[in-house]
Write an enzyme that holds these catalytic residues in place. Structure first.
Site, PDB file in Angstrom:
ATOM      1  N   GLU A 181       0.831  -1.287   0.101  1.00 30.67           N
ATOM      2  CA  GLU A 181      -0.101   0.123  -0.064  1.00 30.67           C
ATOM      3  C   GLU A 181       0.932   1.415   0.050  1.00 30.67           C
ATOM      4  O   GLU A 181       0.811   2.070   1.032  1.00 30.67           O
ATOM      5  CB  GLU A 181      -1.051  -0.107   1.202  1.00 30.67           C
ATOM      6  CG  GLU A 181      -2.134  -1.176   1.057  1.00 30.67           C
ATOM      7  CD  GLU A 181      -3.253  -0.966   1.971  1.00 30.67           C
ATOM      8  OE1 GLU A 181      -2.911  -0.044   3.054  1.00 30.67           O
ATOM      9  OE2 GLU A 181      -4.194  -1.543   2.057  1.00 30.67           O
ATOM     10  N   GLU A 375      -5.201  -8.636  -1.133  1.00 33.53           N
ATOM     11  CA  GLU A 375      -6.056  -8.288   0.153  1.00 33.53           C
ATOM     12  C   GLU A 375      -7.693  -7.936  -0.150  1.00 33.53           C
ATOM     13  O   GLU A 375      -7.685  -7.266  -0.844  1.00 33.53           O
ATOM     14  CB  GLU A 375      -5.345  -7.084   1.042  1.00 33.53           C
ATOM     15  CG  GLU A 375      -3.997  -7.163   1.395  1.00 33.53           C
ATOM     16  CD  GLU A 375      -3.664  -6.112   2.485  1.00 33.53           C
ATOM     17  OE1 GLU A 375      -4.671  -5.389   3.077  1.00 33.53           O
ATOM     18  OE2 GLU A 375      -2.503  -5.858   2.513  1.00 33.53           O
TER      19      GLU A 375
HETATM   20  C1  BG6 Z   1      -4.356  -2.965   4.688  1.00 28.43           C
HETATM   21  C2  BG6 Z   1      -3.016  -3.437   5.041  1.00 28.43           C
HETATM   22  O1  BG6 Z   1      -4.536  -1.529   4.506  1.00 28.43           O
HETATM   23  O2  BG6 Z   1      -5.688  -3.312   5.319  1.00 28.43           O
HETATM   24  C3  BG6 Z   1      -2.947  -4.348   6.195  1.00 28.43           C
HETATM   25  O3  BG6 Z   1      -2.249  -3.587   4.167  1.00 28.43           O
HETATM   26  C4  BG6 Z   1      -4.117  -4.225   7.107  1.00 28.43           C
HETATM   27  O4  BG6 Z   1      -2.007  -4.442   6.905  1.00 28.43           O
HETATM   28  C5  BG6 Z   1      -5.394  -4.448   6.267  1.00 28.43           C
HETATM   29  O5  BG6 Z   1      -4.179  -5.161   8.414  1.00 28.43           O
HETATM   30  C6  BG6 Z   1      -6.733  -4.189   7.089  1.00 28.43           C
HETATM   31  O6  BG6 Z   1      -6.831  -3.101   7.915  1.00 28.43           O
HETATM   32  P1  BG6 Z   1      -7.003  -3.451   9.594  1.00 28.43           P
HETATM   33  O7  BG6 Z   1      -6.961  -1.971  10.003  1.00 28.43           O
HETATM   34  O8  BG6 Z   1      -8.313  -3.883   9.599  1.00 28.43           O
HETATM   35  O9  BG6 Z   1      -6.184  -4.300  10.003  1.00 28.43           O
END
Ligand code: BG6
Length: 477
Positions: A181, A375
């Site tokens: 990111e 993701e």
């Molecule tokens: C992304 C990141 O922004 O979202 C992760 O690459 C992160 O590291 C994921 O964990 C989900 O966000 P959160 O804040 O729910 O853990």
């Protein structure tokens, strides 16, 4: 069959959110080790004085110190991924395990050996590691000495780190990502780039500087990867932020365009090799000087990525109408206006499967490069039944609808997608609030937000569901 035969199904984690063992095996103290969890985490990472105080005098519970203890459980965890049929497993190497201070004369052999064992374990089951070089973690020494990526000094240090791991894992890892990111630096400079910005400093200028230095470092990693690992593929990674104009007023669409092109301007450079024209004008107008050298331009131009990867969780809406703009949501660290047509997760992240299809089409149109969804997932509170089961139908529902959108993008729109890794396939520490109770996993980790628990692993209902999805190559949706 919509999904290609070799489609890379799997899951993803990041070192600092999963490994724990924060000072074991020679690892150095890292940026992620000096942040507390809880509702004030966001304020803390935006407050240089608070971070400096945590470094000088650490007090209280730091969730990343122990996390899900993947460091000691990786064999068990990878065996569970294999049981689900994972084709790939996305993880990051903790830079501070390899170079504990970031600028050490030699790499830490114990750190290198740890990832050798992790990759061997994956390969034993036929799981391809997909490795992020930098996922929101670096030696704290680099913040203290150089203020993180705001300094060019980090470029050769990162290049040396990338070359070290390419040489070491050349026979084990075929898929690489440079920076997780990369665009998150605009929103969280300490998390994304190890940069502390005091109030009197120009926030935006320092963020762009940190991003430029990372872009050059990313291109040098691409160059090294292509030279040293001719069979491997290396990609960019951005947080997507698809936004809808709140109304049909042209101003709202213009607002959407501005937001999206700032969001993707770094991926533009990584995929096309040049800064977008609008950005050069914007920087000049704002008086932001990045000192981009002719050599930088050459490196960026000649070393573009092989594929574009991204995270996708939710979408938002935009408006220039102040009355509407007040109605903020809380999606993936960005905020944005609440869209009345969408439901939200417990954390206010708006759920929008069609938004994923829109995003896939947008990115494929924009870059004409293969895409990789690295993701996607639902953070939710899980409860155990008296006999210890977790019936996470809400997670299944979220993933099913999103995978359907991926399927349509492939089948109906012809988008080339290499794979799909759900976020936090194992319960891990949340990046935005530092709590493990915001769970994403197919595998439950017995631990609470204060750090108590046995760390025992157990299979949730979604574990068996995802196994079936992979076995049927996305047909049994
Ligand atoms: C992304 C990141 O922004 O979202 C992760 O690459 C992160 O590291 C994921 O964990 C989900 O966000 P959160 O804040 O729910 O853990």
């Amino acid at each position: 069959m919509a999904f290609p035969k070799n489609f890379l199904w799997g899951g993803a984690i990041a070192a600092h959110q999963a490994e724990g063992a924060y000072l074991e095996g020679g690892k150095g103290l890292a940026t992620c080790d000096v942040i507390h969890g809880g509702k004030d985490r966001w304020a803390e990472i935006s407050n240089p004085a608070a971070i400096r105080a945590n470094i000088e005098n650490p007090q209280g519970y730091f969730p990343e110190h122990t996390a899900s203890d993947f460091y000691h459980h990786y064999k068990e965890d990878i065996a569970l991924f294999a049981e689900m049929g994972f084709k790939t497993f996305r993880l990051s190497i903790a830079w501070a395990r390899i170079f504990p201070n970031g600028d050490d004369a030699a790499p830490n052999e114990e750190g290198l050996a740890f990832y050798d064992s992790v990759f061997d374990e994956c390969l034993k089951y036929g799981i391809e590691p997909l490795v992020t070089l930098s996922h929101w973690e670096m030696a704290i020494n680099l913040t203290l000495k150089h203020n993180g990526w705001s300094s060019r000094e980090l470029i050769p240090l990162f290049e040396r780190y990338a070359k070290t791991v390419f040489a070491r894992y050349k026979d084990k890892v075929k898929y690489w990502l440079t920076f997780n990111e990369i665009n998150m630096t605009f929103h969280a400079p300490f998390l994304g780039s190890g940069v502390l910005i005091d109030q009197q400093q120009d926030h935006e200028a320092l963020c762009f500087l940190a991003c430029h230095n990372q872009l050059v470092a990313s291109a040098l990693a691409v160059k090294a990867c292509h030279e040293m690992l001719p069979g491997a593929k290396i990609g960019s990674m951005a947080a997507t932020m698809t936004a809808y104009p709140y109304s049909s007023r042209p101003e709202d669409t213009w607002e959407k365009m501005k937001l999206e092109r700032k969001n993707y301007c770094l991926t533009d450079v990584q995929a096309r090799g040049v800064y977008p024209a609008w950005l050069k004008k914007y920087l000049a107008r704002k008086g932001i000087v990045l000192n981009i050298t002719a050599e930088d331009e050459k490196i960026l131009r000649e070393n573009t990525v092989d594929f574009v990867s991204f995270s996708y969780y939710s979408t938002s809406a935009v408006s220039t109408d102040p009355a509407v703009a007040e109605n903020k949501g809380s999606g993936n660290l960005f905020g944005g206006i609440k869209n009345p047509h969408l439901k939200s997760s417990e954390w206010g992240w708006q759920i929008d499967p069609l938004g994923l299809r829109i995003t896939l089409n947008f990115l494929y149109d924009r870059y004409q490069k293969p895409l990789f969804i690295v993701e996607n997932g639902l953070g939710a509170k899980d409860t155990l039944t008296p006999d210890g089961a977790i019936n996470d139908d809400y997670r299944i529902e979220y993933l099913r609808e999103h995978i359907k959108a991926v399927k349509q993008a492939i089948e109906k729109d012809g988008v080339e997608i290499w794979g799909y890794t759900t976020w936090g396939c194992l319960d891990i520490i949340s990046a935005s609030n530092g709590e493990i109770s915001k769970r994403y996993g197919f595998i439950y980790v017995d631990k609470d937000d204060e750090g108590n628990g046995t760390l025992n692993r157990s299979r949730k209902k979604s574990f068996f569901w995802y196994k079936d999805i992979i076995t049927s190559n996305g047909e049994n949706l």
